[in-house]
Design an enzyme around this catalytic site. Sequence first.
Site, PDB file in Angstrom:
ATOM      1  N   VAL B  91     -21.685 -37.187  -7.037  1.00 40.86           N
ATOM      2  CA  VAL B  91     -22.045 -37.273  -6.399  1.00 40.86           C
ATOM      3  C   VAL B  91     -23.071 -37.121  -5.978  1.00 40.86           C
ATOM      4  O   VAL B  91     -24.192 -36.662  -6.755  1.00 40.86           O
ATOM      5  CB  VAL B  91     -21.826 -35.723  -5.866  1.00 40.86           C
ATOM      6  CG1 VAL B  91     -22.277 -35.556  -3.889  1.00 40.86           C
ATOM      7  CG2 VAL B  91     -20.052 -35.672  -5.437  1.00 40.86           C
ATOM      8  N   CYS B  92     -24.321 -38.074  -4.840  1.00 42.65           N
ATOM      9  CA  CYS B  92     -26.060 -37.557  -4.418  1.00 42.65           C
ATOM     10  C   CYS B  92     -25.244 -36.629  -3.449  1.00 42.65           C
ATOM     11  O   CYS B  92     -25.984 -37.130  -2.494  1.00 42.65           O
ATOM     12  CB  CYS B  92     -26.921 -38.864  -4.400  1.00 42.65           C
ATOM     13  SG  CYS B  92     -28.250 -38.875  -4.368  1.00 42.65           S
ATOM     14  N   LEU B  93     -27.036 -35.642  -3.703  1.00 40.45           N
ATOM     15  CA  LEU B  93     -26.890 -34.247  -2.675  1.00 40.45           C
ATOM     16  C   LEU B  93     -27.844 -33.824  -3.518  1.00 40.45           C
ATOM     17  O   LEU B  93     -28.127 -33.221  -3.912  1.00 40.45           O
ATOM     18  CB  LEU B  93     -25.511 -33.938  -2.579  1.00 40.45           C
ATOM     19  CG  LEU B  93     -25.551 -32.182  -1.423  1.00 40.45           C
ATOM     20  CD1 LEU B  93     -25.387 -33.036  -0.192  1.00 40.45           C
ATOM     21  CD2 LEU B  93     -24.261 -31.707  -1.290  1.00 40.45           C
TER      22      LEU B  93
END
Lengths: 92, 160
Positions: B91-93
């Site tokens: 996940v890219c957050l």
Amino acid sequence: MADETVKQEQKHITLIVKNQVGEEVQFKVKLNTVFEKVFKAYSDKKGVQNTKFLFDGHRIKATDTPADLDMEDGDTIDAMLEQLGGSQRLSQ
Amino acid sequence: MSLAAARLAQERKAWRKDKPFGFIAKPEQQPDGAVNIKKWKCYIPGKAGTPWEGGLYPLELRFADSYPDTPPECYFPAGFFHPNVYGTGKVCLSIVNPQPIGSWKPSITLAQILVGIQELLDTPNIQSPAQMPAYQCYRTKRAEYTQLVRKQAAQYPPLD
């Protein structure tokens, strides 16, 4: 030894049952109380049927006890309405 | 006990007392029964009223020894369909990316991470795509995108 076991089983813990909209009901139970009693008390209080109870992702069985599930004082349980996606298949 | 392990034990305790509804998070249990506090198995429910509803999405959190100075890495299953999820499932957050790229802070709790990722599901950041299929589909074929999201939700039914 035997005395200790008895003592353990008579110890009370408080469990918090939370539903989808965040309403909480607290239950004071003994470690060896079967959940059937908790389920019944909950549906009487809330006036709902068809609720399933999840602890740590596991569905709690009516015959389980808090001791079976290694529960501690203050643990939270999710009360979810049983629901079924889609429509029931119509008979042809 | 290391700092990371102590903090994670504390997170687990806090989680048991008060957790967001429908979410699951617990350290991995190894076949021999031992608990690996550095790897957590979590589940995120799709938000009601969105195409993600009805899905319970598995997410793995991997903590380094440097946690909480560094954020955990968060992984959906590989191939997960979402514009901000890499092909590996990572996940890219912002809140789980280290500074200065991201905005990770050691004070961010596990519940905040999981609720943040739930929020991300239906509000992708299209300025920063991590995979092509979901990104392009979201940009150009929104109806099909929604359809695929619904299909994916059906692949991750609630545990029973």
